[in-house]
Motif scaffolding. Structure first.
Motif, PDB file in Angstrom:
ATOM      1  N   VAL A  10      60.285 -55.117  41.343  1.00  0.00           N
ATOM      2  CA  VAL A  10      61.411 -54.567  42.096  1.00  0.00           C
ATOM      3  C   VAL A  10      62.358 -53.981  41.058  1.00  0.00           C
ATOM      4  N   ARG A  11      62.779 -52.751  41.289  1.00  0.00           N
ATOM      5  CA  ARG A  11      63.621 -52.051  40.329  1.00  0.00           C
ATOM      6  C   ARG A  11      65.037 -51.861  40.883  1.00  0.00           C
ATOM      7  N   PRO A  12      66.008 -51.677  39.998  1.00  0.00           N
ATOM      8  CA  PRO A  12      67.355 -51.366  40.486  1.00  0.00           C
ATOM      9  C   PRO A  12      67.295 -50.158  41.415  1.00  0.00           C
ATOM     10  N   GLY A  13      67.974 -50.260  42.542  1.00  0.00           N
ATOM     11  CA  GLY A  13      67.977 -49.189  43.531  1.00  0.00           C
ATOM     12  C   GLY A  13      66.943 -49.357  44.628  1.00  0.00           C
ATOM     13  N   ASP A  14      65.960 -50.243  44.430  1.00  0.00           N
ATOM     14  CA  ASP A  14      64.966 -50.497  45.483  1.00  0.00           C
ATOM     15  C   ASP A  14      65.615 -51.208  46.656  1.00  0.00           C
ATOM     16  N   VAL A  15      65.191 -50.876  47.849  1.00  0.00           N
ATOM     17  CA  VAL A  15      65.617 -51.580  49.049  1.00  0.00           C
ATOM     18  C   VAL A  15      64.507 -52.565  49.400  1.00  0.00           C
ATOM     19  N   VAL A  16      64.851 -53.848  49.379  1.00  0.00           N
ATOM     20  CA  VAL A  16      63.895 -54.917  49.644  1.00  0.00           C
ATOM     21  C   VAL A  16      64.090 -55.420  51.065  1.00  0.00           C
ATOM     22  N   THR A  17      62.986 -55.556  51.780  1.00  0.00           N
ATOM     23  CA  THR A  17      62.996 -56.199  53.091  1.00  0.00           C
ATOM     24  C   THR A  17      62.341 -57.557  52.929  1.00  0.00           C
ATOM     25  N   ALA A  18      63.090 -58.617  53.212  1.00  0.00           N
ATOM     26  CA  ALA A  18      62.569 -59.982  53.171  1.00  0.00           C
ATOM     27  C   ALA A  18      62.256 -60.404  54.597  1.00  0.00           C
ATOM     28  N   GLU A  19      61.022 -60.822  54.831  1.00  0.00           N
ATOM     29  CA  GLU A  19      60.571 -61.225  56.165  1.00  0.00           C
ATOM     30  C   GLU A  19      60.111 -62.671  56.140  1.00  0.00           C
ATOM     31  N   VAL A  20      60.481 -63.400  57.177  1.00  0.00           N
ATOM     32  CA  VAL A  20      60.069 -64.793  57.336  1.00  0.00           C
ATOM     33  C   VAL A  20      59.581 -64.962  58.761  1.00  0.00           C
ATOM     34  N   SER A  21      58.402 -65.595  58.917  1.00  0.00           N
ATOM     35  CA  SER A  21      57.879 -65.850  60.257  1.00  0.00           C
ATOM     36  C   SER A  21      57.326 -67.267  60.333  1.00  0.00           C
TER      37      SER A  21
ATOM     38  N   ASP B  50      59.510 -49.949  26.997  1.00  0.00           N
ATOM     39  CA  ASP B  50      58.319 -50.223  26.184  1.00  0.00           C
ATOM     40  C   ASP B  50      57.491 -51.394  26.714  1.00  0.00           C
ATOM     41  N   THR B  51      57.772 -51.848  27.916  1.00  0.00           N
ATOM     42  CA  THR B  51      56.991 -52.940  28.508  1.00  0.00           C
ATOM     43  C   THR B  51      55.970 -52.373  29.491  1.00  0.00           C
ATOM     44  N   ILE B  52      55.141 -53.230  30.040  1.00  0.00           N
ATOM     45  CA  ILE B  52      54.148 -52.789  31.037  1.00  0.00           C
ATOM     46  C   ILE B  52      54.812 -52.218  32.279  1.00  0.00           C
ATOM     47  N   PHE B  53      56.084 -52.535  32.483  1.00  0.00           N
ATOM     48  CA  PHE B  53      56.802 -52.037  33.664  1.00  0.00           C
ATOM     49  C   PHE B  53      57.401 -50.652  33.451  1.00  0.00           C
ATOM     50  N   GLU B  54      57.504 -50.227  32.193  1.00  0.00           N
ATOM     51  CA  GLU B  54      58.046 -48.913  31.832  1.00  0.00           C
ATOM     52  C   GLU B  54      59.448 -48.684  32.374  1.00  0.00           C
ATOM     53  N   GLY B  55      60.222 -49.742  32.440  1.00  0.00           N
ATOM     54  CA  GLY B  55      61.599 -49.665  32.902  1.00  0.00           C
ATOM     55  C   GLY B  55      62.080 -51.031  33.358  1.00  0.00           C
ATOM     56  N   ARG B  56      63.376 -51.116  33.574  1.00  0.00           N
ATOM     57  CA  ARG B  56      63.975 -52.396  33.977  1.00  0.00           C
ATOM     58  C   ARG B  56      63.498 -52.826  35.356  1.00  0.00           C
ATOM     59  N   ILE B  57      63.396 -54.135  35.519  1.00  0.00           N
ATOM     60  CA  ILE B  57      63.028 -54.716  36.809  1.00  0.00           C
ATOM     61  C   ILE B  57      64.004 -55.842  37.139  1.00  0.00           C
ATOM     62  N   ALA B  58      64.101 -56.137  38.418  1.00  0.00           N
ATOM     63  CA  ALA B  58      64.915 -57.265  38.868  1.00  0.00           C
ATOM     64  C   ALA B  58      64.174 -58.569  38.571  1.00  0.00           C
ATOM     65  N   HIS B  59      64.913 -59.637  38.435  1.00  0.00           N
ATOM     66  CA  HIS B  59      64.327 -60.963  38.294  1.00  0.00           C
ATOM     67  C   HIS B  59      63.503 -61.258  39.556  1.00  0.00           C
ATOM     68  N   GLY B  60      62.330 -61.820  39.371  1.00  0.00           N
ATOM     69  CA  GLY B  60      61.520 -62.205  40.522  1.00  0.00           C
ATOM     70  C   GLY B  60      62.241 -63.174  41.439  1.00  0.00           C
ATOM     71  N   MET B  61      62.983 -64.094  40.847  1.00  0.00           N
ATOM     72  CA  MET B  61      63.666 -65.093  41.668  1.00  0.00           C
ATOM     73  C   MET B  61      64.872 -64.508  42.400  1.00  0.00           C
ATOM     74  N   LEU B  62      65.396 -63.392  41.917  1.00  0.00           N
ATOM     75  CA  LEU B  62      66.430 -62.689  42.681  1.00  0.00           C
ATOM     76  C   LEU B  62      65.825 -62.180  43.985  1.00  0.00           C
TER      77      LEU B  62
END
Length: 152
Positions: free
Chosen positions: A102-113, A59-71
């Motif tokens: 970011v939702r459960p099951g998403d594969v996140v790529t973190a890039e640093v340059s 019932d939120t704007i995300f329409e489903g669970r999301i991961a913590h931004g800081m995660l």
């Protein structure tokens, strides 16, 4: 560049300030699991139901669970602390903009340059971003104090 999977050992090491160059980049890739979200909630004490409760989150704007931004942002910290510059790096600052969930099951790529290097002060400005597929979900910059061979 390295593809980090949950059962792999993280790459460890250090790139000293003397060896850094503008444009140098490292990344890791990680699937965000329900367990990751639950553990982050426990450690951080952030139990916002948008992260933990399917019914509430629908019932939120995300329409489903999301991961913590800081995660998600923590994956940037992992790249900085383990790969670029790596062990011995000290965080001085971080700016972040959260652009998409970011939702459960998403594969996140973190890039640093590496964007800028102040060799005299051992300060390095890093461009940081996280992607899910081709979507940038987070971007920002970090300022770190890089390790040096002079202080080994």
């Amino acid at each position: 560049m390295l593809d980090i999977r949950p059962n792999d050992n993280l790459p460890r090491g250090t790139i000293c300030i003397e060896d850094l160059e503008v444009g140098l980049m490292r990344h890791l890739r990680k699937e965000i699991t329900d367990r990751d979200i639950e553990l982050f909630a426990e450690v951080s004490t952030d139990r916002n139901p948008v992260h933990l409760d399917d019914e509430y989150a629908r019932d939120t704007i995300f329409e489903g669970r999301i991961a913590h931004g800081m995660l998600t942002a923590g994956l940037i910290s992992a790249v900085i602390g383990e790969q670029l510059p790596g062990h011995g790096t000290i965080y001085l600052g971080q700016s972040l903009k959260f652009l998409a969930p970011v939702r459960p099951g998403d594969v996140v790529t973190a890039e640093v340059s590496v964007r800028e290097i102040d060799y005299a002060k051992r300060r390095v400005t890093l461009d940081c971003r996280c992607l899910v597929g081709n979507t940038t979900v987070l971007k920002g910059e970090a300022l770190v104090l890089a390790p040096s061979r002079k202080f080994d």
